[in-house]
Design a protein around this motif. Structure first.
Motif, PDB file in Angstrom:
ATOM      1  N   ALA A  92      -8.188  29.083   9.566  1.00  0.00           N
ATOM      2  CA  ALA A  92      -7.275  28.394  10.461  1.00  0.00           C
ATOM      3  C   ALA A  92      -6.321  27.396   9.534  1.00  0.00           C
ATOM      4  O   ALA A  92      -5.168  27.303  10.010  1.00  0.00           O
ATOM      5  CB  ALA A  92      -7.948  27.541  11.494  1.00  0.00           C
ATOM      6  N   ARG A  93      -6.834  26.680   8.758  1.00  0.00           N
ATOM      7  CA  ARG A  93      -6.151  25.643   8.041  1.00  0.00           C
ATOM      8  C   ARG A  93      -5.049  26.133   7.234  1.00  0.00           C
ATOM      9  O   ARG A  93      -3.993  25.665   6.838  1.00  0.00           O
ATOM     10  CB  ARG A  93      -7.069  24.950   6.984  1.00  0.00           C
ATOM     11  N   GLU A  94      -4.910  27.609   7.270  1.00  0.00           N
ATOM     12  CA  GLU A  94      -3.925  28.268   6.175  1.00  0.00           C
ATOM     13  C   GLU A  94      -2.775  28.870   7.319  1.00  0.00           C
ATOM     14  O   GLU A  94      -1.820  29.419   6.888  1.00  0.00           O
ATOM     15  CB  GLU A  94      -4.429  29.360   5.299  1.00  0.00           C
ATOM     16  N   GLN A  95      -3.283  28.655   8.500  1.00  0.00           N
ATOM     17  CA  GLN A  95      -2.196  29.233   9.457  1.00  0.00           C
ATOM     18  C   GLN A  95      -1.390  28.211  10.564  1.00  0.00           C
ATOM     19  O   GLN A  95      -0.444  28.415  10.840  1.00  0.00           O
ATOM     20  CB  GLN A  95      -2.848  30.159  10.257  1.00  0.00           C
ATOM     21  N   VAL A  96      -2.477  27.099  10.896  1.00  0.00           N
ATOM     22  CA  VAL A  96      -1.938  26.018  11.839  1.00  0.00           C
ATOM     23  C   VAL A  96      -1.102  24.910  10.930  1.00  0.00           C
ATOM     24  O   VAL A  96      -1.642  24.754   9.778  1.00  0.00           O
ATOM     25  CB  VAL A  96      -2.821  25.781  12.769  1.00  0.00           C
ATOM     26  N   PRO A  97      -0.291  24.054  11.830  1.00  0.00           N
ATOM     27  CA  PRO A  97       0.345  23.091  11.142  1.00  0.00           C
ATOM     28  C   PRO A  97      -0.614  21.842  10.794  1.00  0.00           C
ATOM     29  O   PRO A  97      -1.563  21.551  11.992  1.00  0.00           O
ATOM     30  CB  PRO A  97       1.255  22.698  12.245  1.00  0.00           C
TER      31      PRO A  97
ATOM     32  N   MET B 287       0.641  -1.275  -0.074  1.00  0.00           N
ATOM     33  CA  MET B 287       0.110   0.111  -0.058  1.00  0.00           C
ATOM     34  C   MET B 287       0.743   1.270   0.129  1.00  0.00           C
ATOM     35  O   MET B 287       1.978   1.275   0.287  1.00  0.00           O
ATOM     36  CB  MET B 287      -1.033  -0.045   1.071  1.00  0.00           C
ATOM     37  N   ALA B 288       0.244   2.303  -0.510  1.00  0.00           N
ATOM     38  CA  ALA B 288       1.057   3.738  -0.704  1.00  0.00           C
ATOM     39  C   ALA B 288      -0.102   4.705   0.161  1.00  0.00           C
ATOM     40  O   ALA B 288      -1.094   4.680   0.033  1.00  0.00           O
ATOM     41  CB  ALA B 288       1.416   4.060  -1.980  1.00  0.00           C
ATOM     42  N   LEU B 289       0.698   5.780   0.745  1.00  0.00           N
ATOM     43  CA  LEU B 289       0.198   6.859   1.364  1.00  0.00           C
ATOM     44  C   LEU B 289       0.261   7.888   0.607  1.00  0.00           C
ATOM     45  O   LEU B 289       1.334   8.425   0.033  1.00  0.00           O
ATOM     46  CB  LEU B 289       0.918   7.002   2.665  1.00  0.00           C
ATOM     47  N   ARG B 290      -0.885   8.682   0.618  1.00  0.00           N
ATOM     48  CA  ARG B 290      -0.866  10.130  -0.231  1.00  0.00           C
ATOM     49  C   ARG B 290      -1.069  11.258   0.707  1.00  0.00           C
ATOM     50  O   ARG B 290      -1.749  10.923   1.895  1.00  0.00           O
ATOM     51  CB  ARG B 290      -1.889  10.289  -1.022  1.00  0.00           C
ATOM     52  N   TYR B 291      -0.308  12.253   1.127  1.00  0.00           N
ATOM     53  CA  TYR B 291      -0.467  13.171   1.976  1.00  0.00           C
ATOM     54  C   TYR B 291      -0.288  14.689   1.417  1.00  0.00           C
ATOM     55  O   TYR B 291       0.369  14.599   0.435  1.00  0.00           O
ATOM     56  CB  TYR B 291       0.596  12.836   3.188  1.00  0.00           C
ATOM     57  N   LYS B 292      -0.695  15.591   2.459  1.00  0.00           N
ATOM     58  CA  LYS B 292      -0.425  16.989   2.002  1.00  0.00           C
ATOM     59  C   LYS B 292      -0.101  17.756   3.283  1.00  0.00           C
ATOM     60  O   LYS B 292      -0.812  17.511   4.313  1.00  0.00           O
ATOM     61  CB  LYS B 292      -1.414  17.562   1.379  1.00  0.00           C
ATOM     62  N   GLU B 293       0.940  18.308   3.211  1.00  0.00           N
ATOM     63  CA  GLU B 293       1.667  18.983   4.371  1.00  0.00           C
ATOM     64  C   GLU B 293       1.169  20.608   4.282  1.00  0.00           C
ATOM     65  O   GLU B 293       1.360  21.115   2.990  1.00  0.00           O
ATOM     66  CB  GLU B 293       3.087  18.951   4.588  1.00  0.00           C
ATOM     67  N   MET B 294       0.909  21.301   5.256  1.00  0.00           N
ATOM     68  CA  MET B 294       0.536  22.559   5.327  1.00  0.00           C
ATOM     69  C   MET B 294       1.194  23.411   6.570  1.00  0.00           C
ATOM     70  O   MET B 294       0.856  22.854   7.654  1.00  0.00           O
ATOM     71  CB  MET B 294      -0.966  23.019   5.264  1.00  0.00           C
ATOM     72  N   ASN B 295       2.014  24.323   6.311  1.00  0.00           N
ATOM     73  CA  ASN B 295       2.279  25.195   7.335  1.00  0.00           C
ATOM     74  C   ASN B 295       3.312  24.558   8.425  1.00  0.00           C
ATOM     75  O   ASN B 295       3.267  24.951   9.572  1.00  0.00           O
ATOM     76  CB  ASN B 295       1.167  25.863   8.328  1.00  0.00           C
ATOM     77  N   LEU B 296       3.955  23.523   7.823  1.00  0.00           N
ATOM     78  CA  LEU B 296       4.920  22.704   8.853  1.00  0.00           C
ATOM     79  C   LEU B 296       6.318  23.159   8.778  1.00  0.00           C
ATOM     80  O   LEU B 296       6.780  23.639   7.891  1.00  0.00           O
ATOM     81  CB  LEU B 296       5.199  21.269   8.590  1.00  0.00           C
ATOM     82  N   PRO B 297       7.090  23.579  10.134  1.00  0.00           N
ATOM     83  CA  PRO B 297       8.278  24.233  10.053  1.00  0.00           C
ATOM     84  C   PRO B 297       9.447  23.012   9.252  1.00  0.00           C
ATOM     85  O   PRO B 297      10.569  23.416   8.796  1.00  0.00           O
ATOM     86  CB  PRO B 297       8.611  24.275  11.356  1.00  0.00           C
ATOM     87  N   THR B 298       9.101  21.723   9.399  1.00  0.00           N
ATOM     88  CA  THR B 298       9.953  20.726   8.835  1.00  0.00           C
ATOM     89  C   THR B 298       9.152  19.617   8.112  1.00  0.00           C
ATOM     90  O   THR B 298       7.955  19.114   8.669  1.00  0.00           O
ATOM     91  CB  THR B 298      10.904  20.039   9.753  1.00  0.00           C
ATOM     92  N   PRO B 299       9.163  19.136   6.957  1.00  0.00           N
ATOM     93  CA  PRO B 299       8.471  17.968   6.302  1.00  0.00           C
ATOM     94  C   PRO B 299       8.580  16.771   7.250  1.00  0.00           C
ATOM     95  O   PRO B 299       9.507  16.439   7.994  1.00  0.00           O
ATOM     96  CB  PRO B 299       9.199  17.681   4.975  1.00  0.00           C
TER      97      PRO B 299
ATOM     98  N   GLY C 154       7.321  -2.593   4.313  1.00  0.00           N
ATOM     99  CA  GLY C 154       6.394  -1.784   4.710  1.00  0.00           C
ATOM    100  C   GLY C 154       7.009  -0.084   4.708  1.00  0.00           C
ATOM    101  O   GLY C 154       8.288   0.076   4.918  1.00  0.00           O
ATOM    102  N   LYS C 155       6.185   0.930   4.927  1.00  0.00           N
ATOM    103  CA  LYS C 155       6.653   2.109   5.357  1.00  0.00           C
ATOM    104  C   LYS C 155       6.254   2.863   6.306  1.00  0.00           C
ATOM    105  O   LYS C 155       4.913   2.536   6.779  1.00  0.00           O
ATOM    106  CB  LYS C 155       6.473   3.048   3.928  1.00  0.00           C
ATOM    107  N   THR C 156       7.022   3.853   6.987  1.00  0.00           N
ATOM    108  CA  THR C 156       6.557   4.383   8.117  1.00  0.00           C
ATOM    109  C   THR C 156       6.845   5.906   7.716  1.00  0.00           C
ATOM    110  O   THR C 156       7.762   6.277   7.493  1.00  0.00           O
ATOM    111  CB  THR C 156       7.400   4.062   9.346  1.00  0.00           C
ATOM    112  N   TYR C 157       5.741   6.610   8.073  1.00  0.00           N
ATOM    113  CA  TYR C 157       5.746   8.100   7.853  1.00  0.00           C
ATOM    114  C   TYR C 157       5.705   8.622   9.075  1.00  0.00           C
ATOM    115  O   TYR C 157       4.714   8.416   9.783  1.00  0.00           O
ATOM    116  CB  TYR C 157       4.730   8.603   6.916  1.00  0.00           C
ATOM    117  N   THR C 158       6.623   9.747   9.420  1.00  0.00           N
ATOM    118  CA  THR C 158       6.449  10.408  10.644  1.00  0.00           C
ATOM    119  C   THR C 158       6.828  11.760  10.526  1.00  0.00           C
ATOM    120  O   THR C 158       7.461  12.363   9.917  1.00  0.00           O
ATOM    121  CB  THR C 158       7.603   9.872  11.706  1.00  0.00           C
ATOM    122  N   TRP C 159       5.737  12.675  11.331  1.00  0.00           N
ATOM    123  CA  TRP C 159       5.910  14.081  11.357  1.00  0.00           C
ATOM    124  C   TRP C 159       5.890  14.478  12.653  1.00  0.00           C
ATOM    125  O   TRP C 159       5.604  14.005  13.639  1.00  0.00           O
ATOM    126  CB  TRP C 159       4.376  14.864  10.719  1.00  0.00           C
TER     127      TRP C 159
END
Length: 636
Positions: free
Chosen positions: A223-228, A179-191, A201-206
């Motif tokens: 808010a979604r344009e300002q908070v992580p 399986m594969a994950l799709r994601y979208k990051e917004m307003n994060l200081p680091t990816p 298998g894969k592990t994704y960590t934020w």
């Protein structure tokens, strides 16, 4: 998957013991402008297969004052496709000493049933600690769930709003090799970081650390344009034996179309009835209007949310028999009625709500909560809100207007834009006749025509409030210091841009001020704007006026003065220009008759942060012009 369960075990054994619960240990920078501090926010989402996952959320929050008390409550939803396997909690004082552990009796379990939800398997568990006599205090929650509806993956929002800081937060998603994950990051200081396990298998960590509290500025973006935030979504999923794939919007549309294909058949007697009803209509618009009115007269809205039924419609023939349905069912039923008379229509998925943000167009996923009907008509397109009992055909208001919708078509679904209502559509046209007495009191006859978005509130009041409640509602909306409402009445004007005409008869106490031989008369009776909130520090975020400021207001007020008064000075016309809009006002005098004409056109949109000072200046000038008084002197 062994790695995931090892992670869960380690967290379970150590997380509760590793936290320093003392409020004094919180860095001073995280307390600034904060009502609460998220000490830990750890979410683990383990996908076992396209149809099954487990989630674990562990949170520790220190509440600093009464404004942060809402953080002491944990509410978790579940249904037949999700199960809460564990829910724990604890309460600590300012020194980190345990006050109370959550007991089963402290957890409420209730249905989300409402009077319009006939069938609904959605429930909530809510845990809350008693109100504390002193601050700060700390709450800790652990919630574990299993999920069997993997159309949806979690959205990670550790900093859920303003006045909330975050000391440490992590989000972990694990997936099996296939399986594969799709994601979208917004307003994060680091990816985020992606790692692979030996089995593929894969592990994704934020991670997020030491995030200071935010205070949203006036007219700031949502808010979604300002908070992580991290949005996650599947590529392959399965729910109740229905399999799907989502990498494009067309994929999502194909799944919805397949789920609902062949459910738009109606009984033959109903087919004959609608053919008879529309036999004199030669245009698509005419047929749509007839059948939309038929829908409104013969069905009612009832929500049905049972498992996959949240996305799969009830068959049209069942709606014909029961005379009710949810948004999917009524949209599908209307589509079937139109199909019977040769009109092609398509469902359109949309994120509805007056304050809901638009869909993220670059992140195909199940972001929608509503369905409307789209009817192509040559160069025009009609949108039908099939759950409304009173909206005119083609009008969708700001509930679904001005946003993207996914048009579901057999040969390829795509995003389209719903109607945008601009200033010329959203009008307030007001005419007032005022007679002023020698004592400064006045009588006023007011006729106002509201169109587009400006008529929405009046239509709602007209259809959902009785006469007495309409009067109470209206009294709160009239912004005159001292008045009596003698009579009021409304008349609807349906259309693509609908209108409501309002007639009022008012007695206004001491509208004019008498001082010696002078009469001071405020000119703007009912439409004065207030100034905007001024700047106290440098603006950081864009100025987001959205579509709430797309309107056009005009007022023509005729004043009949007591005899014997003449103006002390001449009032020059006012014109105020800005990128936000244009304001004009002028006065004409003919004996004891004066006429005041005011007009303001506003434009919504998003502007750079530097434009806020201009916004404040524009509103300040308009507010000053709206406070203008005319001075009259009585002749000897």
């Amino acid at each position: 998957m062994k790695n995931f369960f090892l992670v869960v075990l380690l967290i379970s054994q150590t997380a509760w013991a590793q936290i320093d619960y003392k409020a004094a240990s919180i860095p001073a920078t995280l307390k600034e402008n904060a009502h609460a501090v998220v000490r830990r926010h750890e979410t683990v989402f383990a996908v076992k297969s396209p149809g099954e996952a487990a989630q674990r959320e562990y949170t520790v929050v220190t509440v600093l004052d009464k404004e942060g008390d809402k953080q002491a409550t944990k509410v978790v939803g579940y249904d037949k496709l999700s199960k809460i396997t564990n829910m724990e909690g604890a309460l600590y004082d300012a020194d980190g000493k345990l006050i109370k552990k959550l007991k089963k009796a402290d957890i409420s379990d209730y249905s989300t049933y409402s009077d319009y939800n006939l069938f609904d398997d959605q429930r909530m568990k809510a845990a809350a600690f008693p109100k504390q006599p002193s601050y700060p205090y700390t709450v800790e929650f652990l919630v574990e769930t299993t999920e069997r509806n993997l159309m949806f993956y979690p959205t990670w929002v550790p900093q859920s709003g303003q006045h909330l800081s975050v000391e440490q937060a992590t989000y972990t998603v694990t997936l099996p090799p296939t399986m594969a994950l799709r994601y979208k990051e917004m307003n994060l200081p680091t990816p985020g970081v992606v790692t692979s396990s030996p089995d593929g298998g894969k592990t994704y960590t934020w991670t997020l650390a030491n995030q200071s509290a935010l205070e949203f500025e006036p007219l700031s973006p949502p808010a979604r344009e300002q908070v992580p935030i991290v949005y996650t979504a599947p590529t392959d999923f399965e729910v109740q034996s229905y399999k799907g794939k989502v990498t494009t919007w067309n994929d999502l549309g194909k799944f919805y179309h397949t789920l609902n294909e062949g459910r738009d058949l109606i009984p033959d007697d109903l087919r004959q009835r609608v053919l008879e009803l529309t036999k004199t209509e030669s245009t698509t618009r005419g047929k749509v209007q007839k059948l939309y009115k038929f829908l409104q007269d013969h069905t009612r809205y009832v929500s049905v949310q049972l498992g996959i039924g949240g996305w799969q419609t009830i068959e049209a023939d069942k709606v014909a028999a029961s005379k009710y349905g949810d948004c999917k069912a009524l949209t599908n039923y209307t589509k079937a009625l139109l199909k019977a008379v040769g009109v092609t229509a398509y469902p359109a998925l949309v994120r509805a709500g007056d304050d809901e943000p638009d869909a993220l167009v670059d992140f195909p996923s199940f972001q929608f909560n509503h369905v409307i009907l789209c009817v192509p008509d040559g160069r025009d397109t009609l949108f039908l809100e099939c759950t409304s009992g009173n909206s005119p055909a083609g009008y969708v208001s700001d509930f679904t207007g001005n946003r993207h919708a996914l048009l579901i078509m057999p040969d390829g679904s795509r995003l389209i834009k719903t109607p945008v209502y601009k200033s010329a559509d959203n009008r307030q046209q007001r005419q007032i006749r005022v007679k002023v007495t020698e004592q400064g009191d006045a009588t006023a006859d007011v006729r106002t025509r509201y169109t587009g978005l400006q008529q929405d509130a009046y239509v709602d009041a007209l259809h959902h409030l009785n006469r007495d409640d309409q009067r109470s509602w209206l009294l709160k909306r009239i912004r005159i210091p001292a008045f009596e409402l003698n009579t009021f009445g409304y008349k609807e004007e349906p259309g693509i841009i609908p209108a409501v005409t309002e007639n009022l008869a008012l007695d206004v106490r001491q509208w004019a001020t008498i001082s010696g031989s002078r009469l001071f008369l405020p000119l703007n009776l009912m439409s004065a704007l207030l100034p905007a909130t001024p700047l106290t520090q440098a603006r950081k975020t864009p100025v987001d006026l959205g579509t709430n400021y797309d309107f056009d207001d005009s007022d023509t007020i005729s004043y009949q003065l007591p005899q014997g008064y003449t103006p002390e000075f001449k009032l020059a016309p006012v014109a105020i220009e800005s990128k936000f809009g244009r304001y004009t006002a002028e006065l004409t005098i003919n004996g004891d008759q004066i006429t005041y004409v005011r007009h303001i056109t506003m434009h919504g949109g998003k502007f750079p942060a530097t434009a806020y000072a201009e916004w404040v200046d524009f509103r300040k000038k308009v507010a000053k012009a709206d406070r203008t008084q005319m001075v009259f002197v009585k002749n000897n």
